[in-house]
Design a protein around this motif. Structure first.
Motif, mmCIF file in Angstrom:
data_model
loop_
_atom_site.group_PDB
_atom_site.id
_atom_site.type_symbol
_atom_site.label_atom_id
_atom_site.label_comp_id
_atom_site.label_asym_id
_atom_site.label_seq_id
_atom_site.Cartn_x
_atom_site.Cartn_y
_atom_site.Cartn_z
ATOM 1 N N UNK A 1 0.809 -1.218 0.000
ATOM 2 C CA UNK A 1 0.000 0.000 0.000
ATOM 3 C C UNK A 1 0.843 1.269 0.000
ATOM 4 N N UNK A 2 2.176 1.135 -0.029
ATOM 5 C CA UNK A 2 3.026 2.320 -0.053
ATOM 6 C C UNK A 2 3.185 2.985 1.297
ATOM 7 N N UNK A 3 2.940 2.260 2.386
ATOM 8 C CA UNK A 3 3.063 2.834 3.724
ATOM 9 C C UNK A 3 4.448 2.614 4.317
ATOM 10 N N UNK A 4 5.340 1.967 3.586
ATOM 11 C CA UNK A 4 6.736 1.827 3.997
ATOM 12 C C UNK A 4 7.561 1.505 2.758
ATOM 13 N N UNK A 5 8.799 1.979 2.747
ATOM 14 C CA UNK A 5 9.707 1.697 1.640
ATOM 15 C C UNK A 5 10.334 0.315 1.820
ATOM 16 N N UNK A 6 10.938 -0.203 0.747
ATOM 17 C CA UNK A 6 11.644 -1.484 0.838
ATOM 18 C C UNK A 6 12.813 -1.357 1.813
ATOM 19 N N UNK B 1 -1.881 1.824 9.392
ATOM 20 C CA UNK B 1 -2.910 1.566 8.387
ATOM 21 C C UNK B 1 -4.175 2.334 8.748
ATOM 22 N N UNK B 2 -4.753 3.006 7.754
ATOM 23 C CA UNK B 2 -6.003 3.751 7.908
ATOM 24 C C UNK B 2 -5.917 4.848 8.966
ATOM 25 N N UNK B 3 -4.706 5.383 9.191
ATOM 26 C CA UNK B 3 -4.575 6.492 10.134
ATOM 27 C C UNK B 3 -5.316 7.715 9.603
ATOM 28 N N UNK B 4 -5.900 8.481 10.500
ATOM 29 C CA UNK B 4 -6.567 9.723 10.116
ATOM 30 C C UNK B 4 -5.570 10.647 9.426
ATOM 31 N N UNK B 5 -4.417 10.853 10.044
ATOM 32 C CA UNK B 5 -3.327 11.619 9.447
ATOM 33 C C UNK B 5 -2.020 11.144 10.061
ATOM 34 N N UNK B 6 -1.002 10.985 9.229
ATOM 35 C CA UNK B 6 0.338 10.627 9.690
ATOM 36 C C UNK B 6 1.290 11.742 9.310
ATOM 37 N N UNK C 1 -2.447 10.849 4.491
ATOM 38 C CA UNK C 1 -3.688 10.268 4.969
ATOM 39 C C UNK C 1 -4.086 9.155 4.012
ATOM 40 N N UNK C 2 -4.855 8.221 4.506
ATOM 41 C CA UNK C 2 -5.272 7.076 3.700
ATOM 42 C C UNK C 2 -6.776 6.939 3.798
ATOM 43 N N UNK C 3 -7.413 6.777 2.641
ATOM 44 C CA UNK C 3 -8.860 6.631 2.613
ATOM 45 C C UNK C 3 -9.215 5.647 1.521
ATOM 46 N N UNK C 4 -9.846 4.544 1.916
ATOM 47 C CA UNK C 4 -10.226 3.533 0.934
ATOM 48 C C UNK C 4 -9.046 2.950 0.188
ATOM 49 N N UNK C 5 -7.898 2.820 0.867
ATOM 50 C CA UNK C 5 -6.710 2.260 0.239
ATOM 51 C C UNK C 5 -5.927 3.252 -0.614
ATOM 52 N N UNK C 6 -6.407 4.495 -0.731
ATOM 53 C CA UNK C 6 -5.735 5.517 -1.530
ATOM 54 C C UNK C 6 -4.957 6.450 -0.608
#
Length: 377
Positions: free
Chosen positions: A63-68, A126-131, A270-275
């Protein structure tokens, strides 16, 4: 010659990226899952950088929430695994990242796929309101100065309670309305605000809030969060602050990087619906925003005093005047002109005009004009 028996065979359970063959994949090693990244090959074998990984990090990669690189950085144990073309492991050796050449490592911020854009090097909730992700040489994975951590946490609290919270819920006691925050992640620093919490009994004591539900609270927070991100994009794209984005600036000003902060870049996501929606602000971009805000609010100022410190790396100096010590920041061309002047040294007298930002510890001046520079005899 006896044929060497393999130590074990890799059983791929998830291929994350392939190009004619699996390049980045998850395989079982015993009862545990491990991430494998191909870093080299010969005629008979391929070498892989490997570490243990759980489902949270696999999901974060996808989902792009962390780099390799962030996945490998997060693990204490890493291995170089050599396997034949049938994925029979011939050897493995525990290594530190410093033992692997940079040309074999993924660059920081690089995600699993190009479409994911720049990814954080620590796992975003995952699904944080804002990071909010702070990056810089002054922030390390192993530790962080207490004052830096508490200052940034205070800045994030100010943002969510005074900008993202609905107007009617601002200024309430924490026991009545608050936000849940995930564990801060070091390396650099990620602070994730998960969701609002509320004592509905206390909230409904006010006549105007008697019909309020927790869903109303969540809907209002989500709406304000989306407006905040839109305001940030507007503020950065215009390079001149409108009335709407001026409120946004007041909320984020203490989270923006400068020559004095331990971080040089901040990313709001921010993440919403996987975006994922991300806004990244470098030190240079933050300086431009501060200048635009100063112009719109008429805070131009002049400082006259003695140079007490020069920092060429950040193009700043400390100027002692009657107003105290001020950090003066210059653009590259102005600073180069200063460096060529024989009078530019500690102890010289300097007079500058620019946009002033008053701070508790030390005022900060973005210099627009050098009025006077002279040696004191």
């Amino acid at each position: 010659m006896a044929i060497q028996s393999p130590l074990y065979s890799l059983n791929i359970v998830d291929t994350l990226y392939e190009f004619d063959e699996p390049i980045l994949f998850v395989a079982r090693v015993g009862f545990l899952k491990s991430l494998f990244l191909k870093i080299n090959e010969t005629e008979t074998t391929s070498d892989y950088l490997s570490c243990y990984i759980d489902d949270a990090y696999i999901s974060g990669l996808r989902e792009g929430r962390i780099s390799i690189r962030g996945v490998f950085d997060s693990q204490k144990e890493r291995y170089i695994v050599s396997a034949d073309h049938f994925l029979n492991v011939q050897s493995e050796m525990m290594v530190g990242l410093n033992d692997v050449g940079e040309d074999h490592l993924p660059k920081p911020g690089v995600g699993m796929l190009p479409r994911l854009g720049e990814c954080p090097d620590v796992l975003q909730e995952k699904d944080a309101l804002v990071s909010i992700y702070f990056q810089g040489a002054g922030l390390r994975r192993e530790s962080i100065h207490y004052s830096t951590l508490m200052g940034l946490l205070s800045g994030v609290q100010n943002l969510v309670r005074n900008v993202i919270a609905p107007p009617e819920l601002r200024g309430l006691r924490n026991s009545t309305f608050d936000f849940l925050v995930g564990d801060p992640a070091l390396g650099s620093l990620m602070i994730s605000v998960k969701e609002p919490t509320a004592n509905m009994g206390k909230l409904r004591q006010a006549p105007e809030r008697r019909g309020l539900t927790i869903e109303d609270v969540r809907t209002g927070v989500a709406r304000n969060k989306d407006e905040f991100f839109s305001g940030m994009e507007e503020m950065l794209s215009q390079n001149a602050l409108t009335t709407a984005s001026d409120d946004v600036y007041e909320g984020v000003q203490h989270l923006l990087p400068s020559a004095e902060t331990a971080f040089s870049n901040v990313t709001f996501s921010t993440q919403k619906g996987g975006v994922l929606r991300r806004i990244s602000i470098s030190r240079e971009r933050a300086d431009a925003v501060r200048k635009a805000h100063a112009r719109s609010n008429g805070t131009d100022s002049r400082r006259t005093g003695t140079i007490v410190e020069i920092n060429a790396a950040s193009r700043t100096l400390l100027l002692r005047s009657r107003a105290g010590v001020t950090t003066c920041a210059f653009d590259q061309s102005a600073f180069e002109r200063l460096r060529k002047d024989p009078a530019f040294k500690i102890g010289s007298r300097l007079q500058v005009d620019g946009d002033l930002f008053e701070r508790v510890r030390r005022d900060y001046l973005n210099v627009d004009q050098i009025v006077l520079l002279e040696t004191v005899t």
